[in-house]
Design a protein around this motif. Structure first.
Motif, short mmCIF file in Angstrom:
data_model
loop_
_atom_site.label_atom_id
_atom_site.label_comp_id
_atom_site.label_asym_id
_atom_site.label_seq_id
_atom_site.Cartn_x
_atom_site.Cartn_y
_atom_site.Cartn_z
N GLU A 79 9.34 -8.67 -0.28
CA GLU A 79 8.64 -7.81 0.66
C GLU A 79 8.94 -6.36 0.31
OE1 GLU A 79 9.49 -8.89 4.71
OE2 GLU A 79 7.72 -7.80 5.45
N PRO A 80 7.90 -5.57 0.07
CA PRO A 80 8.11 -4.20 -0.44
C PRO A 80 8.86 -3.30 0.54
CG PRO A 80 5.85 -4.91 -0.81
CD PRO A 80 6.48 -5.93 0.09
N CYS A 81 9.69 -2.44 -0.03
CA CYS A 81 10.43 -1.47 0.77
C CYS A 81 9.47 -0.37 1.24
CB CYS A 81 11.58 -0.87 -0.04
SG CYS A 81 11.04 0.33 -1.29
N SER A 82 9.98 0.55 2.02
CA SER A 82 9.13 1.61 2.57
C SER A 82 8.52 2.47 1.46
CB SER A 82 9.92 2.46 3.57
OG SER A 82 11.13 2.90 3.00
N LEU A 83 9.28 2.76 0.42
CA LEU A 83 8.75 3.52 -0.73
C LEU A 83 7.56 2.78 -1.34
CD1 LEU A 83 8.95 5.63 -3.14
CD2 LEU A 83 10.48 3.95 -4.20
N CYS A 84 7.75 1.52 -1.60
CA CYS A 84 6.71 0.74 -2.29
C CYS A 84 5.51 0.47 -1.40
CB CYS A 84 7.31 -0.55 -2.83
SG CYS A 84 8.55 -0.24 -4.11
N LEU A 85 5.73 0.28 -0.10
CA LEU A 85 4.59 0.13 0.81
C LEU A 85 3.70 1.36 0.74
CD1 LEU A 85 6.28 -1.44 3.96
CD2 LEU A 85 4.60 -2.53 2.46
N SER A 86 4.34 2.52 0.73
CA SER A 86 3.55 3.76 0.62
C SER A 86 2.86 3.84 -0.73
CB SER A 86 4.46 4.98 0.82
OG SER A 86 4.97 4.98 2.13
N GLY A 87 3.57 3.50 -1.80
CA GLY A 87 2.97 3.54 -3.14
C GLY A 87 1.76 2.62 -3.26
N ILE A 88 1.88 1.43 -2.72
CA ILE A 88 0.77 0.46 -2.76
C ILE A 88 -0.43 1.02 -1.99
CG2 ILE A 88 0.02 -1.83 -1.97
CD1 ILE A 88 3.04 -2.70 -2.40
N THR A 89 -0.16 1.55 -0.83
CA THR A 89 -1.24 2.09 0.00
C THR A 89 -1.88 3.33 -0.63
OG1 THR A 89 -0.14 1.26 1.98
CG2 THR A 89 -1.78 3.01 2.29
N TRP A 90 -1.07 4.27 -1.07
CA TRP A 90 -1.60 5.51 -1.66
C TRP A 90 -2.33 5.26 -2.97
CZ3 TRP A 90 -2.56 9.50 1.08
CH2 TRP A 90 -1.75 9.84 2.17
N SER A 91 -2.06 4.12 -3.60
CA SER A 91 -2.76 3.79 -4.85
C SER A 91 -4.10 3.10 -4.62
CB SER A 91 -1.87 2.87 -5.71
OG SER A 91 -0.70 3.56 -6.07
N GLY A 92 -4.43 2.81 -3.37
CA GLY A 92 -5.76 2.29 -3.07
C GLY A 92 -5.87 0.78 -2.95
N PHE A 93 -4.77 0.07 -3.01
CA PHE A 93 -4.83 -1.39 -2.84
C PHE A 93 -5.02 -1.69 -1.35
CE2 PHE A 93 -2.46 -0.62 -6.71
CZ PHE A 93 -3.14 -1.45 -7.60
N ASP A 94 -5.87 -2.67 -1.06
CA ASP A 94 -6.16 -2.99 0.34
C ASP A 94 -5.41 -4.25 0.80
OD1 ASP A 94 -7.55 -5.03 -0.90
OD2 ASP A 94 -9.52 -4.37 -0.21
N ASN A 95 -4.38 -4.65 0.03
CA ASN A 95 -3.64 -5.85 0.38
C ASN A 95 -2.30 -5.83 -0.33
OD1 ASN A 95 -3.63 -7.59 -2.27
ND2 ASN A 95 -5.67 -6.67 -2.11
N HIS A 96 -1.39 -6.65 0.09
CA HIS A 96 -0.19 -6.97 -0.69
C HIS A 96 0.37 -8.29 -0.19
CE1 HIS A 96 2.01 -5.12 2.68
NE2 HIS A 96 3.05 -5.80 2.26
N TYR A 97 0.93 -9.02 -1.13
CA TYR A 97 1.51 -10.34 -0.86
C TYR A 97 2.92 -10.35 -1.43
CZ TYR A 97 -3.37 -11.71 -0.12
OH TYR A 97 -4.66 -11.79 0.32
N PHE A 98 3.77 -11.19 -0.88
CA PHE A 98 5.13 -11.31 -1.39
C PHE A 98 5.66 -12.71 -1.11
CE2 PHE A 98 6.85 -11.11 2.84
CZ PHE A 98 5.97 -10.28 3.52
N LEU A 99 6.71 -13.09 -1.87
CA LEU A 99 7.32 -14.41 -1.68
C LEU A 99 8.50 -14.36 -0.71
CD1 LEU A 99 7.39 -15.80 -5.34
CD2 LEU A 99 5.79 -16.39 -3.49
N PHE A 100 9.37 -13.36 -0.88
CA PHE A 100 10.61 -13.31 -0.09
C PHE A 100 10.56 -12.18 0.93
CE2 PHE A 100 11.81 -15.01 -4.30
CZ PHE A 100 12.29 -16.25 -3.90
N THR A 101 10.96 -12.49 2.16
CA THR A 101 10.96 -11.50 3.25
C THR A 101 12.16 -10.55 3.13
OG1 THR A 101 12.34 -12.84 4.69
CG2 THR A 101 9.93 -13.21 4.80
N TYR A 102 12.15 -9.52 3.95
CA TYR A 102 13.30 -8.61 4.01
C TYR A 102 14.58 -9.38 4.33
CZ TYR A 102 9.89 -4.79 4.49
OH TYR A 102 8.87 -3.90 4.31
N GLU A 103 14.46 -10.35 5.24
CA GLU A 103 15.65 -11.12 5.62
C GLU A 103 16.13 -11.98 4.45
OE1 GLU A 103 12.86 -10.87 7.39
OE2 GLU A 103 13.50 -9.90 9.24
#
Ligand SMILES: [Zn+2]
Length: 146
Positions: free
Chosen positions: A90-114
């Motif tokens: 699950e992407p960290c706050s930096l990466c969530l912003s990077g994914i969003t600012w890069s124009g992707f309209d989705n993201h998926y992950f295997l492992f949660t923050y926990e």
């Protein structure tokens, strides 16, 4: 595109693309995180990358993947809206912003923050988000004024 097709694409991407890169990265002192960008149309891998924090602390797997994606010549680079963004964790706050600012309209992950905190002994992502959630605390203003 069914959930089964997505999961199969993400697992094969992890096995065939991300794990080989991760093995090299971890051996050189980087963390285990990886990411890949796939075409929505056929779930083929456009680019895959892993954490490269020995080069820069900001080169998380997702950010490294985004940087490589934008390094593809414009004529051959797919539109981010036509792609799936996959991260092993699950992407960290930096990466969530990077994914969003890069124009992707989705993201998926295997492992949660926990999972990342408990199974990988890397608690920083969830600690940062817990600290940021402090900003939504209605008593924050009172605390700041004290
Ligand atoms: Zn990150």
């Amino acid at each position: 595109m069914s959930s089964k097709e997505l999961l199969e694409a993400f697992l094969s991407t992890t096995t065939d693309h991300i794990i080989p890169l991760t093995a090299q990265g971890v051996a050189s002192g980087c963390k285990v995180f990886g990411a890949a960008i796939l075409r929505k149309s056929d779930r083929s891998v456009v680019v895959a990358a892993t954490n490269h924090e020995t080069a820069s602390p900001l080169l998380h797997g997702e950010i490294n993947c985004i940087q490589q994606f934008w390094g593809i010549p414009k004529e051959t680079r797919p539109d981010p809206k036509d792609c799936l963004f996959f991260a092993t964790h699950e992407p960290c706050s930096l990466c969530l912003s990077g994914i969003t600012w890069s124009g992707f309209d989705n993201h998926y992950f295997l492992f949660t923050y926990e999972d990342t905190r408990d199974a990988f002994d890397i608690p920083y992502d969830i600690q940062i988000l817990e600290a940021v959630s402090y900003l939504t605390d209605p008593f924050r203003l009172l605390l700041l004024l004290l």
